[in-house]
Design a protein around this motif. Structure first.
Motif, PDB file in Angstrom:
ATOM      1  N   SER A 131     -31.296   3.011 -22.149  1.00  0.00           N
ATOM      2  CA  SER A 131     -31.949   2.586 -20.830  1.00  0.00           C
ATOM      3  C   SER A 131     -33.279   1.617 -21.105  1.00  0.00           C
ATOM      4  N   GLU A 138     -17.928   1.582 -10.899  1.00  0.00           N
ATOM      5  CA  GLU A 138     -19.238   2.564 -10.898  1.00  0.00           C
ATOM      6  C   GLU A 138     -19.191   2.926 -11.863  1.00  0.00           C
ATOM      7  N   GLN A 193     -21.577   3.427 -15.104  1.00  0.00           N
ATOM      8  CA  GLN A 193     -22.798   2.784 -15.475  1.00  0.00           C
ATOM      9  C   GLN A 193     -22.715   2.504 -16.908  1.00  0.00           C
ATOM     10  N   PRO A 223     -23.785  -1.337 -15.964  1.00  0.00           N
ATOM     11  CA  PRO A 223     -25.081  -0.616 -15.951  1.00  0.00           C
ATOM     12  C   PRO A 223     -25.940  -1.152 -14.647  1.00  0.00           C
ATOM     13  N   SER A 224     -26.863  -0.111 -14.246  1.00  0.00           N
ATOM     14  CA  SER A 224     -27.478  -0.162 -13.167  1.00  0.00           C
ATOM     15  C   SER A 224     -28.473  -1.492 -13.343  1.00  0.00           C
TER      16      SER A 224
END
Length: 356
Positions: free
Chosen positions: A255, A316, A318, A322-323
């Protein structure tokens, strides 16, 4: 006299037939709407039934040829020995091909379906306004781990240096990938052009060598499926195949930063069937076709209408979609230029030799 007239009439008829045939062949060649479309793509990177459907719909026969790296694709097109109507390079190579005038600008009046693409996948730095390319698939570089073989899951690049993973990491073989991990672990851009940062990243990689079991390419999939290592670094598309082959595997995108890659459709400057090439792009932009292709390949689709048609679990997930927050921290590979790319390659090669 009658025989002479008959003979002359026969010759005239033959001339007329040849002339008519020539006109038809010329018309077909000029129209570009029939005949053959030569596609140059990565191996096993399209649902073959889509090619059959395209031919059934348009009458255009498809000659599908494959390459195994951006560099081999570039060399073949640059040499000009073979004519391709469609090619599917990655982002940094698209930038290079634009600079070297190897691509035709797209005629967007002949393309339908661009509105189906997500805003985050168009107008990228390597091709502003998508003058030369249309997104095909996208993905990330990330970490695959076997949840039965680790005590603590590696979620960020810095986790790869844990003592727990000694001699237990498979690393994808690539200078941009290897150097990028070193750079981003230190908080630098994976496109850094600063000599001191590159040297620091290389030194960081040297410290990772005790944990690296092997530096490999396509065979990384088989090794992870067969549980030859606990952790691997590879691309999301490769990870998808690994996860299908072993339910104990998990894929994560760091992230704090990683690579966001794009493979886009382009039309090489030497293309002959330009009309057919635009028709193929429109065909692949249809949501139902993009959906079928994504389900067949397992890579992430940039077609948001098609994505909405995927099953809920997939769209959905991620790891593969990914977000927005994670996407904001991802970087696209820039075209570094020959000199700087050479420096990346040299430092990466020294790292590989150091490891031995």
């Amino acid at each position: 006299m009658r025989k002479f007239v008959s003979f002359f009439a026969g010759i005239l008829a033959i001339i007329i037939v040849f002339w008519g045939t020539s006109l038809v062949m010329t018309a077909q060649k000029d129209s570009g709407s029939t005949g053959k479309l030569v596609i140059y793509n990565w191996g096993d990177y399209i649902d073959p039934e889509l090619l059959e459907d395209f031919t059934a719909e348009t009458g255009i026969q498809v000659d599908y040829q494959t390459f195994d790296s951006n560099e081999s694709m570039y060399t073949k097109i640059n040499q000009g020995g073979t004519t391709y109507d469609i090619a599917v390079p990655s982002e940094y190579m698209i930038s290079k091909m634009i600079e070297e005038d190897l691509l035709l600008p797209l005629d967007h009046s002949q393309i339908s379906g661009m509105e189906n693409l997500g805003e985050e996948f168009v107008n990228q730095s390597f091709d502003p306004e998508n003058k030369y390319s249309v997104p095909y698939f996208w993905g990330t570089l990330g970490i695959i781990y076997n949840k039965t073989m680790v005590d603590k899951a590696p979620l960020e690049w810095e986790d790869l240096w844990r003592e727990e993973y000694r001699n237990n990491i498979m690393l994808i073989d690539g200078a941009r990938e290897g150097m990028g991990i070193g750079l981003q672990t230190l908080g630098y851009s994976l496109n850094s052009d600063k000599r001191d940062q590159l040297l620091e990243a290389a030194d960081k990689l040297y410290k990772l060598t005790p944990n690296i079991k092997a530096i490999v390419a396509d065979e990384i999939k088989g090794y992870m499926i067969q549980e030859e290592a606990a952790v691997a670094v590879s691309f999301s598309g490769e990870a998808s195949e690994m996860l299908d082959g072993n339910e104990n595997l998990v894929y994560v995108v760091p992230s704090k930063g990683s690579n966001l890659w794009f493979d886009n459709i382009v039309i090489p400057k030497t293309a002959k069937n330009i009309e057919g090439a635009h028709a193929f792009i429109s065909f692949m932009l249809r949501p139902e076709n993009a959906l079928r292709n994504a389900e067949y390949i397992g890579y992430s689709t940039p077609n948001n209408v098609a994505k909405a048609m995927l099953d809920k679990e997939t769209r959905e997930d991620q790891a593969f979609y990914p977000s927005g927050e994670t996407l904001d921290n991802l970087e696209v590979y820039d075209n570094l230029g020959k000199e700087l790319l050479g420096e990346y390659n040299d430092l990466y090669l020294q790292f590989k030799m150091y490891r031995k």
